[in-house]
Design an enzyme around this catalytic site. Structure first.
Site, mmCIF file in Angstrom:
data_model
loop_
_atom_site.group_PDB
_atom_site.id
_atom_site.type_symbol
_atom_site.label_atom_id
_atom_site.label_comp_id
_atom_site.label_asym_id
_atom_site.label_seq_id
_atom_site.Cartn_x
_atom_site.Cartn_y
_atom_site.Cartn_z
ATOM 1 N N ASP A 1 9.975 -27.813 2.197
ATOM 2 C CA ASP A 1 10.388 -27.147 0.953
ATOM 3 C C ASP A 1 11.864 -26.769 0.942
ATOM 4 O OD1 ASP A 1 7.651 -27.211 0.250
ATOM 5 O OD2 ASP A 1 7.335 -25.355 1.368
ATOM 6 N N LYS B 1 14.827 -30.843 -0.803
ATOM 7 C CA LYS B 1 15.400 -32.158 -0.485
ATOM 8 C C LYS B 1 15.455 -33.066 -1.703
ATOM 9 C CE LYS B 1 12.112 -32.650 2.633
ATOM 10 N NZ LYS B 1 11.550 -31.310 2.749
ATOM 11 N N GLY C 1 5.836 -32.154 -1.989
ATOM 12 C CA GLY C 1 6.141 -32.002 -3.412
ATOM 13 C C GLY C 1 7.647 -31.997 -3.563
ATOM 14 N N HIS C 2 8.174 -32.843 -4.439
ATOM 15 C CA HIS C 2 9.624 -32.824 -4.667
ATOM 16 C C HIS C 2 9.850 -32.477 -6.123
ATOM 17 C CE1 HIS C 2 9.403 -35.767 -1.360
ATOM 18 N NE2 HIS C 2 8.521 -36.349 -2.133
ATOM 19 N N GLN D 1 8.265 -32.934 4.182
ATOM 20 C CA GLN D 1 8.095 -31.739 5.026
ATOM 21 C C GLN D 1 9.407 -31.440 5.788
ATOM 22 O OE1 GLN D 1 5.313 -34.279 5.580
ATOM 23 N NE2 GLN D 1 4.525 -33.379 3.720
ATOM 24 N N ASP E 1 22.438 -19.329 -3.907
ATOM 25 C CA ASP E 1 22.447 -18.332 -4.982
ATOM 26 C C ASP E 1 21.326 -17.303 -4.856
ATOM 27 O OD1 ASP E 1 21.106 -20.888 -5.533
ATOM 28 O OD2 ASP E 1 20.310 -19.845 -7.286
HETATM 29 P P1 IMP Z 1 -1.097 -30.727 6.045
HETATM 30 O O1 IMP Z 1 0.135 -31.537 6.071
HETATM 31 O O2 IMP Z 1 -1.742 -30.626 4.690
HETATM 32 O O3 IMP Z 1 -2.072 -31.102 7.114
HETATM 33 O O4 IMP Z 1 -0.667 -29.216 6.389
HETATM 34 C C1 IMP Z 1 -0.215 -28.855 7.684
HETATM 35 C C2 IMP Z 1 0.873 -27.783 7.596
HETATM 36 O O5 IMP Z 1 2.019 -28.339 7.014
HETATM 37 C C3 IMP Z 1 0.496 -26.577 6.734
HETATM 38 O O6 IMP Z 1 1.111 -25.420 7.262
HETATM 39 C C4 IMP Z 1 1.131 -26.906 5.395
HETATM 40 O O7 IMP Z 1 1.407 -25.758 4.633
HETATM 41 C C5 IMP Z 1 2.399 -27.585 5.857
HETATM 42 N N1 IMP Z 1 2.932 -28.537 4.873
HETATM 43 C C6 IMP Z 1 2.479 -29.771 4.592
HETATM 44 N N2 IMP Z 1 3.242 -30.355 3.647
HETATM 45 C C7 IMP Z 1 4.195 -29.470 3.343
HETATM 46 C C8 IMP Z 1 5.305 -29.494 2.446
HETATM 47 O O8 IMP Z 1 5.591 -30.482 1.756
HETATM 48 N N3 IMP Z 1 6.075 -28.379 2.414
HETATM 49 C C9 IMP Z 1 5.830 -27.301 3.204
HETATM 50 N N4 IMP Z 1 4.825 -27.228 4.055
HETATM 51 C C10 IMP Z 1 4.003 -28.305 4.130
#
Ligand code: IMP
Length: 434
Positions: free
Chosen positions: A13, A16, A40-41, A229, A338
């Protein structure tokens, strides 16, 4: 050497998507190479907000080829929904999107295994706090091989037969995990019908992306690798087991895409001006207090995919420096500066104290990280809005001092600074790539 890489250096998050979107203008193609619909972007352009999950952010530029390579796990319904959503808003998604036939497919049992796993808790006690998108179980089957299905398999004559065998085993497993309570066995015929329909719609996009990317690299095409991620969620090098199931640090680029490292020219590490984390696991600089809430409110720190409130805290230079070294980062981009504008003082964690010793290396074991206490430096805030600032020298002196200190402790230059969600709200150093 035509490859640029964008890697998040925290727990995901890091915003990016905005930088990838800016960089795509200077590239011929964008590659998503790991993770899945857990990412999520958000891209804001011309006052319009686009939320993407599997499709690379480059899709908003008509001349950029978008590639989802073999290291990604595909939830077909999610890709199709994204394609439909973009098409309905007038964004062309045709020959500019390719999906690898090697990418593994997420099935209903993966989501169910993910849910049950979280419900039953991990052997470490605290649940991982996954996105429940079936990511971990799909990667588990990929490595296990016997129960895995790749996108290319959906077009083979033996798909129905293989599916039947897998569903029979998965029903045994799921029934046991449900301990007989309220378990509805999966219906192989229904899944076959659903996935055959998805496969038919996806067929125009499915190809051997490894061969395509190798040709592109050898012919000097400018490639942008979009990490999902963040490095601290890397399955091998992150805060295991509180990680995602792919190599989300720089080490995952070659494995996930099939493009060898000799083609990777520049790695841009993306950080927020503070830290956030979603889900379980240690987070040494977490501020579970008014400061954390202030950051959450100003930064709108709620998950793009799951809408969960993100845990917020001070910038952790120990963790980020580790992530930057691991990912081979050349340059740093600081996002959401900001968000800190109203604070009178800002802290940076420059070391940890662990068992009475001051350390600057990131601990390899999660239990040590839990015990580590941050050693902070306190810097004065700037307490003025900066979202209209467009050059580094126009930033308040204290904001410049904060950025300089971040650069110093990570050991990499800060070349891009973001002061708002729009493309225009970006400050570039002259040396920056964009
Ligand atoms: P999973 O990828 O759904 O198996 O989640 C494993 C861990 O990665 C958890 O703590 C999620 O919250 C975190 N996680 C997975 N994808 C994202 C992302 O795009 N942004 C932030 N955290 C993520």
């Amino acid at each position: 050497m035509p490859g640029t890489c964008v890697i998040g250096l925290q727990w995901g998050d890091e915003a990016k998507g905005k930088i990838v979107d800016l960089l795509t203008e200077h590239h011929d193609l964008v590659v998503r190479y790991q993770g899945g619909a857990n990412a999520g972007h958000t891209v804001v352009t011309g006052g319009q907000t686009y939320k993407l999950s599997l499709i690379p952010s480059g899709i908003l530029r008509p001349n950029v080829q978008c590639v989802i390579s073999g290291g990604v796990v595909i939830h077909p319904q999610s890709v199709l929904q994204e394609i439909d959503g973009l098409t309905n808003r007038g964004v062309q998604v045709t020959s500019n999107l390719m999906i690898s036939d090697r990418a593994h497919v997420i099935f209903p049992w993966h989501m169910e295994e993910d849910r049950l796993g979280e419900e039953r808790g991990s052997s470490n006690g605290e649940p991982i706090g996954t996105t429940l998108r079936g990511i971990g179980p799909c990667y588990r089957d990929k490595v296990g091989r016997s129960h895995a299905i790749r996108l290319g398999d959906l077009y083979r004559a033996n798909f129905a037969e293989r599916l039947k065998k897998i569903v029979a085993d998965k029903n045994l497993l799921l029934a046991a995990l449900h301990a007989g309570k309220g378990f509805q066995p999966l219906d192989a015929d229904q899944i076959f019908a659903d996935y055959s329909a998805y496969a038919a719609r996806l067929q125009p996009f499915v190809t051997d992306t490894t061969a395509f990317l190798l040709d592109a690299a050898e012919s000097g095409k400018r490639m942008l690798f979009e990490g999902a991620q963040g490095a601290l969620l890397d399955v091998d090098h992150g805060t295991y087991p509180y990680v995602t199931s792919s190599n989300s640090s720089g080490v995952g680029i070659t494995g996930g895409s099939g493009v060898p490292s000799c083609y990777l020219e520049r790695v841009i590490g993306i950080v927020k001006a503070y830290s956030t984390r979603v889900g379980g696991g240690p987070f040494p600089t977490e501020q579970d207090n008014d400061i954390g809430q202030h950051i959450r409110d100003r930064g709108n720190e709620y998950g793009t995919v799951t809408k969960r409130p993100r845990r917020c805290g001070w910038f952790d230079a120990v963790a980020t420096r580790y992530a930057a070294r691991l990912s081979g980062v050349d340059t740093i981009c600081v996002m959401l500066l900001d968000v800190l504008s109203a604070l009178p003082e800002i802290k940076i964690c420059v070391a940890y104290e662990l068992n009475g010793r001051r350390i600057t290396n990131f601990p390899s074991h999660v239990d040590d990280l839990r015990l580590a206490t941050p050693v902070y430096e306190t810097l004065p805030g700037w307490q003025q809005e900066i979202s209209e600032v467009r050059s580094y020298s126009d930033l308040p002196e204290n904001a410049q001092r904060y950025l300089a200190r971040i650069s110093e402790v990570i050991g990499r230059p800060v070349e891009i600074v973001s002061v708002g969600p729009d493309r225009a709200q970006t400050i570039m150093a002259e040396a920056a790539v964009v």
